[in-house]
Structure formats: C-alpha cells, structure tokens
Design an enzyme around this catalytic site. Structure first.
Site, PDB file in Angstrom:
ATOM      1  N   ASN A   9       0.910  -1.164   0.047  1.00 43.42           N
ATOM      2  CA  ASN A   9      -0.010   0.050  -0.108  1.00 43.42           C
ATOM      3  C   ASN A   9       0.938   1.338   0.172  1.00 43.42           C
ATOM      4  O   ASN A   9       1.520   1.391   0.981  1.00 43.42           O
ATOM      5  CB  ASN A   9      -0.820  -0.105   1.170  1.00 43.42           C
ATOM      6  CG  ASN A   9      -1.756   1.227   1.336  1.00 43.42           C
ATOM      7  OD1 ASN A   9      -1.830   2.103   0.376  1.00 43.42           O
ATOM      8  ND2 ASN A   9      -2.082   1.443   2.576  1.00 43.42           N
ATOM      9  N   LYS A  11       0.002   4.291  -0.327  1.00 42.90           N
ATOM     10  CA  LYS A  11      -0.690   5.359   0.292  1.00 42.90           C
ATOM     11  C   LYS A  11      -0.246   6.564  -0.484  1.00 42.90           C
ATOM     12  O   LYS A  11      -0.354   6.622  -1.895  1.00 42.90           O
ATOM     13  CB  LYS A  11      -0.066   5.631   1.613  1.00 42.90           C
ATOM     14  CG  LYS A  11      -0.142   4.445   2.596  1.00 42.90           C
ATOM     15  CD  LYS A  11      -0.103   4.887   4.032  1.00 42.90           C
ATOM     16  CE  LYS A  11       0.005   3.281   4.949  1.00 42.90           C
ATOM     17  NZ  LYS A  11       0.054   3.670   6.308  1.00 42.90           N
ATOM     18  N   HIS A  94      -9.333   1.029   4.660  1.00 41.17           N
ATOM     19  CA  HIS A  94      -8.161   1.236   5.552  1.00 41.17           C
ATOM     20  C   HIS A  94      -8.388   2.141   6.585  1.00 41.17           C
ATOM     21  O   HIS A  94      -9.159   3.088   6.662  1.00 41.17           O
ATOM     22  CB  HIS A  94      -7.165   1.885   4.428  1.00 41.17           C
ATOM     23  CG  HIS A  94      -5.974   1.724   4.818  1.00 41.17           C
ATOM     24  ND1 HIS A  94      -5.339   2.797   6.057  1.00 41.17           N
ATOM     25  CD2 HIS A  94      -4.774   0.982   5.025  1.00 41.17           C
ATOM     26  CE1 HIS A  94      -4.191   2.420   6.387  1.00 41.17           C
ATOM     27  NE2 HIS A  94      -3.766   1.224   5.560  1.00 41.17           N
ATOM     28  N   GLU A  96      -6.932   4.517   7.790  1.00 40.83           N
ATOM     29  CA  GLU A  96      -6.833   6.036   7.451  1.00 40.83           C
ATOM     30  C   GLU A  96      -8.117   6.537   6.774  1.00 40.83           C
ATOM     31  O   GLU A  96      -8.189   7.835   7.112  1.00 40.83           O
ATOM     32  CB  GLU A  96      -5.465   6.190   6.521  1.00 40.83           C
ATOM     33  CG  GLU A  96      -4.294   6.032   7.354  1.00 40.83           C
ATOM     34  CD  GLU A  96      -3.190   5.360   6.650  1.00 40.83           C
ATOM     35  OE1 GLU A  96      -2.904   5.457   5.444  1.00 40.83           O
ATOM     36  OE2 GLU A  96      -2.192   5.000   7.290  1.00 40.83           O
ATOM     37  N   GLU A 166      -5.489  -5.118  10.589  1.00 46.96           N
ATOM     38  CA  GLU A 166      -4.401  -3.919  11.053  1.00 46.96           C
ATOM     39  C   GLU A 166      -4.649  -3.137  12.160  1.00 46.96           C
ATOM     40  O   GLU A 166      -5.471  -2.338  12.069  1.00 46.96           O
ATOM     41  CB  GLU A 166      -4.472  -2.929   9.640  1.00 46.96           C
ATOM     42  CG  GLU A 166      -4.171  -3.659   8.244  1.00 46.96           C
ATOM     43  CD  GLU A 166      -3.529  -2.598   7.443  1.00 46.96           C
ATOM     44  OE1 GLU A 166      -2.391  -2.965   6.852  1.00 46.96           O
ATOM     45  OE2 GLU A 166      -4.203  -1.533   7.116  1.00 46.96           O
ATOM     46  N   GLY A 172       2.506   2.265  10.736  1.00 45.95           N
ATOM     47  CA  GLY A 172       3.435   3.351  10.482  1.00 45.95           C
ATOM     48  C   GLY A 172       4.160   3.745  11.738  1.00 45.95           C
ATOM     49  O   GLY A 172       4.602   4.817  11.736  1.00 45.95           O
ATOM     50  N   SER A 213       3.569  -2.148  10.529  1.00 44.76           N
ATOM     51  CA  SER A 213       4.732  -2.263  10.375  1.00 44.76           C
ATOM     52  C   SER A 213       5.627  -3.632  10.383  1.00 44.76           C
ATOM     53  O   SER A 213       6.565  -3.821  11.030  1.00 44.76           O
ATOM     54  CB  SER A 213       5.299  -1.807  11.911  1.00 44.76           C
ATOM     55  OG  SER A 213       4.873  -0.502  12.305  1.00 44.76           O
TER      56      SER A 213
END
Ligand code: PEP
Length: 257
Positions: A9, A11, A94, A96, A166, A172, A213
C-alpha cells in the site's frame, strides 16, 4: 493450502514517474518468487502506468479506495468500473480512510458490494485502536467490523475476498503486533467470525493478511503463523529491496521457497 498474498500500500506516495521507477526495480526480482500472490497499490494517478508496466507479469495492481456509485456527480471520486479497467484489487476501509475520511462499517460494506459487482477483489481492512486494545475490547470491535463489512455478501464471494487485520496502533509506528497476537486475532476473531457466519469451508478459504509495521526484520516470524496468509505492507513497500525481502521471506515461511 491458501496462497499467501503480499500487497504493498503505497498510500499518498510516489508520483507517476517515481512509481514507474519503483516498479521497474521490482519486476524482475518479484518474477523469481513463485507461490505468493504479489500486489502493488499505487496512488490513483500512477495506476495506469504501473498497470501497463506490469502487464504480462504475475504482479497484480490494486487501488487504495473506491466509491460505490457506478458514475455521476460525485466530484473527486473514482468509480468501480474505472478501477476495474486497470486493477484486480481494491483496498477498502483502510483505517486512514475510516479515521480521516469518515468511513464506517456501512460505507465499507457498500464499497465491498460494488467492488465485487465489477469483479474486483476487495482487500478489506479491520483493526482496533490502542485505546480499544488497552481496554480489552479488541475482539468485540474486530468482530463487529467483520460482520458489518460482510453484511449481505454471499458465501462464494467471501471465500474469494481478502481481509487485512491491521491494528491501528501498529500502522506506520514501527510497533508491529507480536506474531502471536496477530495470529490470535486473525484465527480466533476474524476467521472464527467468518466461520460462524458462513461455515468452515468459507472460513478456511478466506485469505487474511496482517498489516502494521511489517518489515524485513519481522516478516518471516509473522508469516510463519498458520492463520496469517500474508501482509498488507505500508512503509516497507516503498523500498524495492524491503518489499522484495518481505515477499521472499513469506514464501520461505510458508515452505514455498
Ligand atoms: C498500511 O498502511 O496498511 C500499513 C500496514 O502501514 P505500515 O506497514 O507502514 O505500518
């Protein structure tokens, strides 16, 4: 045995020309790793170029989001058929998107239905915040997300989807879940919920990734867990050598290479 799937991904990183350079560095080494499904998910503007470069390879292309309507007055959105022209996969829900753009289990479900309707394979993300984890609510939260995402979706479609577990606190941050924790949630929560809804055959067919991560230093250990069928990789997918290493280690961990 489920084929492991490693998806990058990217992003909101890489212009179209930078994306072309990253893909060029990946094509040959990725071709050498068999038995793993490999996918890259560039930002929308880089998707056509990446798809063209990857034509004839076994590396798939995915989008990072999608709107559910087929067309119309939805400024800034991208429709399922537009994505289908270039992609086989689409990331949906996701964290985010949920955190910054107001996505809910209901909108995630609408997007999944629309993606399946045009033959895209959704990579559906679920996962808890640190606060939920620390208050012991991970299992309830993830169960609710899985149920909400899959509402009304037929068993044969579910078997072909991908779910990515996730934990938000691991995305991240450099703080990956332990392999044991990830295996626990994936096996005892995500797969168990799918089993309770659709039965054992569907639950056993569904591929469930871990994301958060993952890097070359921890990939083999995480991927060696039997319920973890690969990874959704953010930061480490932006470096060709790291992404390749994760793909190679996944093959090794699954006894493929
Ligand atoms: C992600 O964005 O899905 C992700 C897992 O990111 P990272 O690997 O950087 O934690």
């Amino acid at each position: 045995m489920r084929t492991p799937i490693i998806a990058g991904n990217w992003k909101m990183n890489k212009t179209a020309s930078e994306a072309g350079e990253l893909v060029a560095a990946l094509i040959q080494p990725l071709a050498a790793v068999k038995g793993v499904t490999k996918v890259v998910c560039p930002p929308f503007l880089a998707v056509p170029q990446v798809a063209q470069l990857l034509q004839g390879t076994d590396v798939g292309v995915g989008a990072q989001d999608m709107y559910w309507e087929p067309s119309g007055a939805y400024t800034g959105e991208v429709a399922p058929e537009m994505i289908r022209e270039f992609c086989d996969y689409v990331i949906i829900g996701h964290s985010e998107r949920r955190q910054y753009f107001g996505e809910t289990d209901a909108t995630v479900n609408r997007k999944i239905v629309a993606a399946l309707g045009v033959g895209l394979t959704p990579i559906v993300c679920v996962g808890e915040t640190l606060e939920l984890r620390e208050s012991g609510r991970t299992e309830d939260w993830v169960t609710t997300q899985v149920k909400g995402a899959l509402e009304g979706i037929a068993a044969e479609k579910v078997a072909e989807m991908i779910v990515a577990y996730e934990p938000i606190w691991a995305i991240g941050t450099g703080l990956a879940a332990t392999a044991e924790d990830a295996e626990h949630v994936i096996g005892n929560v995500v797969r168990a919920t799918v089993k309770s809804l659709y039965g054992n055959d569907v639950a056993e067919a569904l591929r469930i990734q871990y994301g958060g991560s993952v890097k070359p230093a921890n990939a083999e250990e995480i991927m060696s867990k039997p319920d973890i069928d690969g990874g959704l990789i953010g930061g480490a997918s932006l470096k060709a050598a790291d992404f390749l290493s994760i793909v190679e280690q996944s093959a090794k961990a699954k006894g493929i290479a």
